[in-house]
Write a protein that holds these residues in place. Structure first.
Motif, PDB file in Angstrom:
ATOM      1  N   SER A 192       0.829  -1.206   0.000  1.00  0.00           N
ATOM      2  CA  SER A 192       0.000   0.000   0.000  1.00  0.00           C
ATOM      3  C   SER A 192       0.863   1.256   0.000  1.00  0.00           C
ATOM      4  N   PHE A 193       1.865   1.283   0.870  1.00  0.00           N
ATOM      5  CA  PHE A 193       2.775   2.435   0.929  1.00  0.00           C
ATOM      6  C   PHE A 193       3.495   2.603  -0.409  1.00  0.00           C
ATOM      7  N   ALA A 194       4.027   1.494  -0.935  1.00  0.00           N
ATOM      8  CA  ALA A 194       4.810   1.555  -2.167  1.00  0.00           C
ATOM      9  C   ALA A 194       3.960   2.051  -3.334  1.00  0.00           C
ATOM     10  N   LYS A 195       2.733   1.574  -3.424  1.00  0.00           N
ATOM     11  CA  LYS A 195       1.851   1.990  -4.511  1.00  0.00           C
ATOM     12  C   LYS A 195       1.529   3.479  -4.398  1.00  0.00           C
ATOM     13  N   GLN A 196       1.242   3.939  -3.178  1.00  0.00           N
ATOM     14  CA  GLN A 196       0.917   5.357  -3.003  1.00  0.00           C
ATOM     15  C   GLN A 196       2.099   6.245  -3.376  1.00  0.00           C
ATOM     16  N   ILE A 197       3.308   5.833  -3.009  1.00  0.00           N
ATOM     17  CA  ILE A 197       4.499   6.610  -3.360  1.00  0.00           C
ATOM     18  C   ILE A 197       4.684   6.639  -4.871  1.00  0.00           C
ATOM     19  N   ALA A 198       4.503   5.477  -5.510  1.00  0.00           N
ATOM     20  CA  ALA A 198       4.651   5.396  -6.971  1.00  0.00           C
ATOM     21  C   ALA A 198       3.606   6.266  -7.672  1.00  0.00           C
ATOM     22  N   GLN A 199       2.394   6.309  -7.146  1.00  0.00           N
ATOM     23  CA  GLN A 199       1.342   7.141  -7.734  1.00  0.00           C
ATOM     24  C   GLN A 199       1.704   8.616  -7.635  1.00  0.00           C
ATOM     25  N   ILE A 200       2.259   9.024  -6.508  1.00  0.00           N
ATOM     26  CA  ILE A 200       2.675  10.414  -6.318  1.00  0.00           C
ATOM     27  C   ILE A 200       3.779  10.766  -7.309  1.00  0.00           C
ATOM     28  N   GLU A 201       4.717   9.834  -7.505  1.00  0.00           N
ATOM     29  CA  GLU A 201       5.831  10.071  -8.428  1.00  0.00           C
ATOM     30  C   GLU A 201       5.377  10.104  -9.881  1.00  0.00           C
ATOM     31  N   LYS A 202       4.518   9.183 -10.259  1.00  0.00           N
ATOM     32  CA  LYS A 202       4.184   8.995 -11.668  1.00  0.00           C
ATOM     33  C   LYS A 202       2.992   9.828 -12.144  1.00  0.00           C
ATOM     34  N   LYS A 203       2.030   9.968 -11.269  1.00  0.00           N
ATOM     35  CA  LYS A 203       0.775  10.569 -11.715  1.00  0.00           C
ATOM     36  C   LYS A 203       0.564  11.992 -11.212  1.00  0.00           C
ATOM     37  N   GLY A 204       1.497  12.472 -10.422  1.00  0.00           N
ATOM     38  CA  GLY A 204       1.382  13.833  -9.945  1.00  0.00           C
ATOM     39  C   GLY A 204       0.210  14.067  -9.026  1.00  0.00           C
ATOM     40  N   VAL A 205      -0.237  13.013  -8.322  1.00  0.00           N
ATOM     41  CA  VAL A 205      -1.340  13.189  -7.391  1.00  0.00           C
ATOM     42  C   VAL A 205      -0.862  13.924  -6.151  1.00  0.00           C
ATOM     43  N   LEU A 261      10.059   6.067   2.038  1.00  0.00           N
ATOM     44  CA  LEU A 261      10.040   7.489   1.695  1.00  0.00           C
ATOM     45  C   LEU A 261      11.425   7.984   1.290  1.00  0.00           C
ATOM     46  N   LYS A 262      12.468   7.427   1.901  1.00  0.00           N
ATOM     47  CA  LYS A 262      13.843   7.823   1.562  1.00  0.00           C
ATOM     48  C   LYS A 262      14.241   7.347   0.169  1.00  0.00           C
ATOM     49  N   MET A 263      13.494   6.388  -0.375  1.00  0.00           N
ATOM     50  CA  MET A 263      13.784   5.872  -1.715  1.00  0.00           C
ATOM     51  C   MET A 263      13.139   6.713  -2.805  1.00  0.00           C
ATOM     52  N   SER A 264      12.397   7.730  -2.403  1.00  0.00           N
ATOM     53  CA  SER A 264      11.739   8.617  -3.358  1.00  0.00           C
ATOM     54  C   SER A 264      12.318  10.023  -3.250  1.00  0.00           C
ATOM     55  N   ASP A 265      12.359  10.744  -4.377  1.00  0.00           N
ATOM     56  CA  ASP A 265      12.863  12.122  -4.360  1.00  0.00           C
ATOM     57  C   ASP A 265      11.743  13.126  -4.138  1.00  0.00           C
ATOM     58  N   LYS A 266      10.530  12.624  -3.883  1.00  0.00           N
ATOM     59  CA  LYS A 266       9.394  13.501  -3.639  1.00  0.00           C
ATOM     60  C   LYS A 266       9.264  13.831  -2.151  1.00  0.00           C
ATOM     61  N   SER A 267       8.781  15.017  -1.869  1.00  0.00           N
ATOM     62  CA  SER A 267       8.478  15.414  -0.492  1.00  0.00           C
ATOM     63  C   SER A 267       7.028  15.014  -0.213  1.00  0.00           C
ATOM     64  N   ILE A 268       6.843  14.047   0.677  1.00  0.00           N
ATOM     65  CA  ILE A 268       5.520  13.449   0.879  1.00  0.00           C
ATOM     66  C   ILE A 268       5.057  13.628   2.324  1.00  0.00           C
ATOM     67  N   ILE A 269       3.807  14.048   2.479  1.00  0.00           N
ATOM     68  CA  ILE A 269       3.197  14.225   3.798  1.00  0.00           C
ATOM     69  C   ILE A 269       2.528  12.929   4.221  1.00  0.00           C
ATOM     70  N   VAL A 270       2.690  12.556   5.483  1.00  0.00           N
ATOM     71  CA  VAL A 270       2.069  11.347   6.025  1.00  0.00           C
ATOM     72  C   VAL A 270       0.830  11.742   6.813  1.00  0.00           C
ATOM     73  N   LYS A 271      -0.310  11.147   6.466  1.00  0.00           N
ATOM     74  CA  LYS A 271      -1.580  11.502   7.105  1.00  0.00           C
ATOM     75  C   LYS A 271      -2.295  10.242   7.580  1.00  0.00           C
ATOM     76  N   THR A 272      -2.726  10.248   8.851  1.00  0.00           N
ATOM     77  CA  THR A 272      -3.436   9.101   9.412  1.00  0.00           C
ATOM     78  C   THR A 272      -4.869   9.047   8.896  1.00  0.00           C
ATOM     79  N   ASP A 273      -5.256   7.876   8.431  1.00  0.00           N
ATOM     80  CA  ASP A 273      -6.613   7.618   7.940  1.00  0.00           C
ATOM     81  C   ASP A 273      -7.287   6.699   8.946  1.00  0.00           C
ATOM     82  N   ASN A 274      -8.288   7.214   9.659  1.00  0.00           N
ATOM     83  CA  ASN A 274      -8.943   6.430  10.721  1.00  0.00           C
ATOM     84  C   ASN A 274      -9.572   5.134  10.208  1.00  0.00           C
ATOM     85  N   SER A 275      -9.954   5.102   8.938  1.00  0.00           N
ATOM     86  CA  SER A 275     -10.570   3.894   8.383  1.00  0.00           C
ATOM     87  C   SER A 275      -9.559   2.759   8.261  1.00  0.00           C
TER      88      SER A 275
END
Length: 319
Positions: A192-205, A261-275
């Protein structure tokens, strides 16, 4: 010398696909089951050299017919409803697939003229909560399941134990500790973490990664190491016995996230999702694999950093 034949339930899944590759590399004939319209993308590269059968392990007669026709030497039972979180929403299905499905597999194997060796993949979640919560778990750790998933796997493991005692079926059990790597479903934390990081890198989300409880500690191994353990268990393990395949180290989910997160060059915010939070989570799980190392010569090769890097790269390519 006869070529050994292995049948894998859940062959198209995460661990099943890697197990198929491991066995093929060791000279096995490999067949396996897929469920209905289940995707076979994980076994695309080997699909022309294995035999696939459509099979729902809940259907006893079909299970019996298929295994009787194939006559395997080894059966690796991996097919399962495998999500702890989703098991709370699908209790009946979890019990049917994980317990009744295992019963059907056991009965089918016993019906063979020469019973196959069964490797049953259980779960460390069967151990539940214990004290001290940081203890290194050995194979004699008492069960204390705290989720429908864990209850179903515990019941199935006890069933295997009973069948061995009553009928001397050559069965061997492997309570799986956390294993991850490429191809894992993104319902699981590392993927889940890896996919979200890849989406941020590739898709500009939006550069936010959504997380659940980061304090839980888990014993993470590479799936490629774990499936080599399953093969060694089939070949060298003692019938009726339990073997742990694990790293022996507990790493917090937060540490795993930081490494990714250290394996990515993006600055990413971590947010807790209660669900994503679970009320009945186990604080810490780590297993003692000395028995597997000494008796089976189980020798893990992948570091956690290598596993995380390969998982992240898998999602980068997949997206």
């Amino acid at each position: 010398m006869k070529q050994p034949h292995a049948f894998i339930t859940g062959i198209a899944g995460f661990a099943g696909s890697f197990l198929a590759e491991e066995l093929l590399a060791r000279g096995y004939k490999v067949s396996g089951s897929v469920l209905g319209r289940e995707s076979t993308r994980h076994i695309k590269q080997i699909q022309n050299i294995i035999e696939l059968v459509k099979l729902d392990v809940q259907k006893a007669n079909e299970v019996s017919r298929r295994i009787k026709k194939l006559k395997p030497d080894y059966v690796f039972h991996l097919a399962a409803f495998s999500s702890v979180g989703e098991s709370f929403k699908n209790e009946n299905l979890t019990y049917k697939v994980n317990f009744e499905g295992t019963l059907n597999i056991l009965n089918a194997v016993m019906e063979l003229k020469d019973p196959a060796t069964l490797v049953y993949v259980s779960s460390a979640d069967c151990y539940g909560r214990f004290k001290p919560d940081s203890k290194l778990l050995k194979e004699n750790q008492p069960f204390n399941p705290i989720s429908p998933y864990a209850v179903s796997k515990t019941a199935a493991e006890l069933l295997c134990r009973y069948i061995f005692t009553r009928h001397q079926l050559p069965e061997k059990k492997a309570p799986a500790f956390n294993h991850t790597g490429p191809r894992q479903n993104d319902n699981f934390v590392v993927s889940s973490f890896a996919k979200q990081i890849a989406q941020i890198e590739k898709k500009g989300v939006e550069p936010i990664i959504h997380v659940g409880d980061l304090t839980a500690k888990r014993d993470f191994s590479d799936v490629r190491d774990i499936v080599s353990g399953y093969r060694l268990l089939a070949e060298k393990g003692q019938s009726g016995e339990v073997y742990h395949f694990s790293s022996g180290k507990a790493v917090s989910i937060e540490q795993v996230l930081e490494m990714l997160l250290k394996m990515s060059d993006k600055s990413i915010i971590v947010k807790t999702d209660n669900s994503r939070l679970r009320k009945n989570d186990i604080p810490c799980l780590k297993g003692d694999s000395q028995k597997a190392k000494s008796k089976l010569r189980f020798l893990p090769k992948f570091s956690l950093e290598e596993t995380l890097k390969d998982t992240l790269n898998y999602w980068r390519e997949a997206l």
